[in-house]
Scaffold this active site. Structure first.
Site, short mmCIF file in Angstrom:
data_model
loop_
_atom_site.label_atom_id
_atom_site.label_comp_id
_atom_site.label_asym_id
_atom_site.label_seq_id
_atom_site.Cartn_x
_atom_site.Cartn_y
_atom_site.Cartn_z
N ASP A 115 -9.47 9.28 10.85
CA ASP A 115 -10.38 10.04 11.46
C ASP A 115 -11.79 9.88 11.14
OD1 ASP A 115 -9.61 10.30 8.53
OD2 ASP A 115 -10.81 12.07 8.36
N GLY A 152 0.84 -1.14 -0.05
CA GLY A 152 0.08 -0.07 -0.01
C GLY A 152 0.95 1.26 0.01
N GLN A 153 0.29 2.36 0.05
CA GLN A 153 1.14 3.83 -0.23
C GLN A 153 1.78 4.06 1.17
OE1 GLN A 153 -1.18 7.18 -1.42
NE2 GLN A 153 -2.58 7.05 -0.15
N ALA A 176 -5.58 -2.82 5.42
CA ALA A 176 -6.92 -2.50 5.82
C ALA A 176 -7.94 -2.35 4.54
CB ALA A 176 -6.96 -1.04 6.51
N THR A 226 -10.11 -0.20 2.76
CA THR A 226 -10.08 1.14 2.89
C THR A 226 -10.94 1.81 1.50
OG1 THR A 226 -8.04 1.77 1.38
CG2 THR A 226 -7.73 1.65 3.60
N LYS A 274 -13.21 0.15 11.37
CA LYS A 274 -11.51 0.44 11.81
C LYS A 274 -11.88 0.88 13.47
CE LYS A 274 -8.63 1.33 9.98
NZ LYS A 274 -7.21 0.41 9.56
N TYR A 284 -17.08 1.90 7.02
CA TYR A 284 -15.47 1.93 7.07
C TYR A 284 -15.23 2.14 8.51
CZ TYR A 284 -10.71 3.93 6.56
OH TYR A 284 -9.46 4.16 6.78
#
Length: 286
Positions: free
Chosen positions: A102, A10-11, A60, A62, A129, A125
């Site tokens: 967030d 992932g990033q 995750a 996402t 989380k 989501y």
């Protein structure tokens, strides 16, 4: 240190692996192919076999809008998967970093959310989380929960890359101007995580670049900095718009600015302002 990174393709995961290696740590990057986090036995075997000092759990589900209808998949990865990683890390005696979001807040606030404010996620989501956070807190004796926001980096698709592309292709670009948050550059977040795992200052952290903006203001900055740094010319006329003009399956937080209370009270250096991070990202792209 020996560090295992989930979601290593992932990033954030890619930048983390590169940074850890550059700093001389022994790293095992695991993506879906290397370790299926939804398989408890596999997590115990791989994490136990590597015997890391720390596990940084970036993997995750996402896809925020997809999660609204694919509820089982969101919870399987974000809740059950996180439980599996937490159990395996605990068994191996490793510290655990859980990357959260967030979206665990309702997004209706007017003051920055701090780490001990009540959570109230509005989307699947966010709820999944938050479930992952609860499982990590109850199963790990050495955990860091790190909530971040508006993440972008060199690897993978993100808002900055999308705007750079659309700004050169479209005649008109309407960008939401009633959602506030803090853009976070993966390299800045990775540096903070590296610092964090070398301590025993466990707990919940909010970690984003400091200062905040709307998506529209962020786009204005992207265009201005990219013209300066990359010499790009943008044809798109940029216009602010309201969230209602772009209805999406999952509700977006109107306000997701986060207070960095834990960073300060634990004696860490706060992360630099988002605009500085953006400039460095564009220099990296160059």
């Amino acid at each position: 240190m020996k560090v295992l990174v989930t979601g290593s393709a992932g990033q954030l995961g890619q930048d983390l692996v590169l940074l850890l290696q550059a700093q001389g740590h022994e790293v095992l990057g695991c993506d879906r192919q290397e370790m299926d986090i939804t398989d408890l036995d596999q997590c115990v075997e791989i994490i136990g076999g590597f015997a890391p000092d720390a596990v940084i759990h970036c993997a995750a589900h996402t896809a925020v809008d997809v999660a609204e209808t694919d509820i089982d998949a969101a919870y399987l990865i974000n809740a059950t998967g996180s439980r599996n990683v937490a159990l395996a890390a605990e068994k191996a005696g490793a510290k655990l970093v859980y990357i959260s979001t967030d979206y665990v807040f309702d997004g209706m606030g007017t003051q920055p959310y701090h780490e001990y404010d009540n959570t109230d996620p509005q989307s699947i989501y966010g709820k999944s989380k938050r479930a992952g956070e609860v499982l990590v807190q109850s199963l790990s004796s050495k955990f860091f929960i790190v909530r971040t926001s508006w993440v972008y980096g060199k690897y993978g698709n993100n808002f900055v890359k999308t705007m750079l592309k659309l700004g050169q292709e479209k005649p008109l670009l309407q960008v939401v101007d009633d959602q506030k948050g803090s853009p976070t550059y993966t390299v800045d977040l990775a540096n903070f995580l590296l610092e964090l795992i070398q301590t025993e200052k466990y707990g919940v952290y909010h970690a984003s670049n400091t200062e905040f903006c709307t998506w529209y203001e962020f786009t204005q900055a992207i265009f201005a900095e990219a013209e300066d740094i990359l010499g790009l010319k943008f044809t798109a006329k940029l216009e602010p718009c309201a969230t209602e003009q772009f209805p999406r399956p999952a509700p977006r937080p109107r306000y997701s600015v986060m207070e960095h209370l834990s960073i300060r009270t634990n004696g860490f250096q706060d992360i630099r302002p988002w605009r500085e991070g953006l400039r460095d990202f564009l220099l990296e792209l160059k």
